[in-house]
Design a protein around this motif. Structure first.
Motif, PDB file in Angstrom:
ATOM      1  N   GLU A 121      -0.567   0.449  -0.175  1.00  0.00           N
ATOM      2  CA  GLU A 121      -0.940   1.493   1.068  1.00  0.00           C
ATOM      3  C   GLU A 121      -2.482   1.681   0.869  1.00  0.00           C
ATOM      4  O   GLU A 121      -3.398   1.531   2.000  1.00  0.00           O
ATOM      5  CB  GLU A 121      -0.148   2.816   0.919  1.00  0.00           C
TER       6      GLU A 121
ATOM      7  N   MET B  41      -4.205  -1.633   2.088  1.00  0.00           N
ATOM      8  CA  MET B  41      -4.036  -2.034   3.349  1.00  0.00           C
ATOM      9  C   MET B  41      -5.123  -1.135   4.263  1.00  0.00           C
ATOM     10  O   MET B  41      -5.633  -1.590   5.195  1.00  0.00           O
ATOM     11  CB  MET B  41      -2.677  -1.811   3.741  1.00  0.00           C
TER      12      MET B  41
ATOM     13  N   ILE C 225      -8.548  -2.760   5.034  1.00  0.00           N
ATOM     14  CA  ILE C 225      -8.437  -3.956   5.921  1.00  0.00           C
ATOM     15  C   ILE C 225      -8.980  -3.589   7.205  1.00  0.00           C
ATOM     16  O   ILE C 225      -8.778  -2.584   7.675  1.00  0.00           O
ATOM     17  CB  ILE C 225      -7.002  -4.333   6.093  1.00  0.00           C
TER      18      ILE C 225
ATOM     19  N   LYS D 212      -4.401  -0.375  12.067  1.00  0.00           N
ATOM     20  CA  LYS D 212      -3.185  -0.836  11.603  1.00  0.00           C
ATOM     21  C   LYS D 212      -2.777  -2.083  12.363  1.00  0.00           C
ATOM     22  O   LYS D 212      -2.152  -3.098  11.803  1.00  0.00           O
ATOM     23  CB  LYS D 212      -2.050   0.096  12.365  1.00  0.00           C
TER      24      LYS D 212
ATOM     25  N   THR E 278      -4.064  -4.594  10.039  1.00  0.00           N
ATOM     26  CA  THR E 278      -3.090  -4.808   8.812  1.00  0.00           C
ATOM     27  C   THR E 278      -1.911  -5.828   9.343  1.00  0.00           C
ATOM     28  O   THR E 278      -1.427  -6.634   8.497  1.00  0.00           O
ATOM     29  CB  THR E 278      -2.428  -3.265   8.367  1.00  0.00           C
TER      30      THR E 278
ATOM     31  N   ILE F  82      -1.135  -9.304   7.510  1.00  0.00           N
ATOM     32  CA  ILE F  82       0.314  -9.627   6.801  1.00  0.00           C
ATOM     33  C   ILE F  82       0.667 -10.949   7.398  1.00  0.00           C
ATOM     34  O   ILE F  82       1.453 -11.770   6.554  1.00  0.00           O
ATOM     35  CB  ILE F  82       1.133  -8.672   7.225  1.00  0.00           C
TER      36      ILE F  82
ATOM     37  N   PHE G 207       5.382  -5.065   2.023  1.00  0.00           N
ATOM     38  CA  PHE G 207       5.038  -5.042   3.065  1.00  0.00           C
ATOM     39  C   PHE G 207       5.675  -4.072   3.886  1.00  0.00           C
ATOM     40  O   PHE G 207       5.094  -3.171   4.762  1.00  0.00           O
ATOM     41  CB  PHE G 207       5.003  -6.400   3.910  1.00  0.00           C
TER      42      PHE G 207
ATOM     43  N   VAL H  59       4.665  -0.256   4.195  1.00  0.00           N
ATOM     44  CA  VAL H  59       3.283  -0.151   4.815  1.00  0.00           C
ATOM     45  C   VAL H  59       3.648  -0.211   6.212  1.00  0.00           C
ATOM     46  O   VAL H  59       2.926   0.481   7.130  1.00  0.00           O
ATOM     47  CB  VAL H  59       2.484  -1.209   4.384  1.00  0.00           C
TER      48      VAL H  59
END
Length: 436
Positions: free
Chosen positions: A311, A314, A317, A321, A324, A328, A352, A355
């Motif tokens: 978490e 991420m 990044i 969201k 993220t 992924i 994953f 998250v």
């Protein structure tokens, strides 16, 4: 030792042993057990055993061997030959029609069998020689079989969706419903690509001469080939979507339908059933051992403090969201080029999914994007499974390089479909909200 160092050692060990060619189940389970022992001690093994026992008590897990058995029986019944004859008559007069028809047959097969390999091997044996003999470009023909076969894990019933449900705890019935519209959309996009490409370059997929197209009586008579597959699809999917049966019960009904299909095609004999059962045992055994190893992996990495670490990672990044989610998808695409889809699922989902849910995204929607990525992984070089299935059945003169190059445009079409699902989540979430 810090979580960063443990993560590097953990995943580095996995990668090294996988590159050495060791079986995924032993690598995943063995490395996880070693790290569990040195992190938490021998008492941590009880946690792994408890998770395994929970999986063995899962009624949903029984659906996997049933759907695999259904696929193995249907592969040998003659259904595909009848379907191809029908598509040959109805689509042969269109440029690229045989390739479009092949994608359509793969779509019907996908709604019956739940795995990718059955459609690829069957259509590679039936459709590929027919297309090559009629002057089709070899890359166009090979690519449509690989891409169409991949739909088997997206259009329900899907063995990978069952595994996703077991790992994440989401409803497998909702996953099945969510895969219907994206699966049909991808099939339409693939067919549209073939049609437009052959309109621009007619030499890639010439229309059949009039004498091979058949008259209307032949075409209407050939439609009988669709009746039995549609009945099997209705039995399996209809019973799930309308709440008449659980996925496991529907899988049992599907096996009954496949046996009836074999009987109608006069293929129901003990040698065929025996071989189908043996192949089912082998494939299911491999899946179950990988699933057990994944429990050890999940317990080991979560025990190291993976949740807070991932978490935090991420959060750095760019793009918030959505950045993220895109990150992924890129990771899954790259992993699909080198790892088995089942292994990717069991390695990445425990990392994953927490998250994704913490960011407020629907796990059903994410699951469909995950499955589309795995579908792309089946046909991306260098280790896509569909590529090796095809290599075993293509005629002499077609190289592995030809097979690799054939999937490039189809992969781009699938990535476009993935982007559409990402931009318009209702493509995956609307149907489950209505029927489940």
């Amino acid at each position: 030792m810090s979580i960063e160092t443990l993560t590097l050692l953990f995943f580095g060990s996995l990668l090294v042993f996988l590159l050495l060619g060791l079986p995924l189940a032993f690598v995943l389970g063995g490395v996880s057990i070693v790290f569990l022992y040195f992190t938490w001690g021998i008492e941590s093994f009880y946690m792994v055993a408890s998770q395994m026992w929970g999986s063995m008590n899962s009624f949903t897990l029984v659906a996997i061997p049933l759907f695999v058995l259904m696929a193995m029986i249907l592969e040998k019944t003659g259904v595909a030959q009848d379907l191809y004859r029908m598509m040959h008559l109805w689509w042969g007069g269109v440029r690229g029609g045989l390739a479009i028809g092949t994608v359509a047959i793969c779509t019907i097969f996908a709604a019956m069998v739940g795995i990718s390999g059955a459609a690829v091997v069957t259509m590679g044996t039936i459709a590929l020689p027919a297309m090559l003999a009629r002057g089709y470009d070899k890359r166009l023909a090979i690519g449509c079989i690989s891409a169409g076969g991949g739909l088997g894990i997206l259009i329900p019933p899907s063995v990978l969706m069952i595994l996703y449900s077991l790992i994440t705890g989401v409803s497998v019935g909702k996953l099945f419903a969510a895969g219907v519209i994206p699966g049909i959309m991808l099939a339409v996009l693939l067919g549209l690509y073939i049609y437009l490409r052959c309109r621009i370059q007619p030499e890639l997929g010439p229309a059949l001469p009039p004498e091979e197209r058949g008259d209307w009586i032949e075409k209407l008579r050939a439609l009988r080939a669709v009746i039995l597959p549609m009945l099997i699809v209705a039995m399996v999917l209809g019973s799930i979507l309308f709440g008449l049966a659980t996925p496991t019960e529907a899988a049992a009904v599907g096996v009954l339908g496949s046996l009836a299909s074999a009987a109608l095609h006069r293929q129901l004999a003990w040698p065929m059933v025996s071989e189908s059962l043996l192949r089912t045992l082998r494939l299911t055994g491999m899946i179950i051992w990988i699933l057990f190893a994944a429990h050890a992996f999940s317990a080991a990495y979560q025990g190291m403090g993976a949740q807070s670490f991932i978490e935090g990672l991420m959060a750095h990044i760019p793009g918030g969201k959505w950045g993220t989610i895109i990150f992924i998808q890129i990771v899954l695409f790259l992993l699909g080029m080198v790892l088995d889809p089942v292994g990717i699922m069991l390695i990445t989902l425990p990392v994953f999914l927490p998250v994704v849910t913490a960011l407020g995204f629907d796990p059903i929607w994410f699951g469909i994007m995950f499955i589309i990525n795995m579908e792309i992984g089946y046909q991306t070089p260098p280790f896509g499974f569909n590529l090796f299935y095809l290599k075993g059945i293509v005629p002499q003169g077609i190289t592995m390089g030809d097979i690799y190059r054939s999937v490039i445009p189809y992969t781009l079409v699938m990535i476009f479909g993935l982007i559409l699902v990402m931009i318009f989540p209702a493509l995956a979430t609307w149907l489950p909200s209505k029927v489940m």
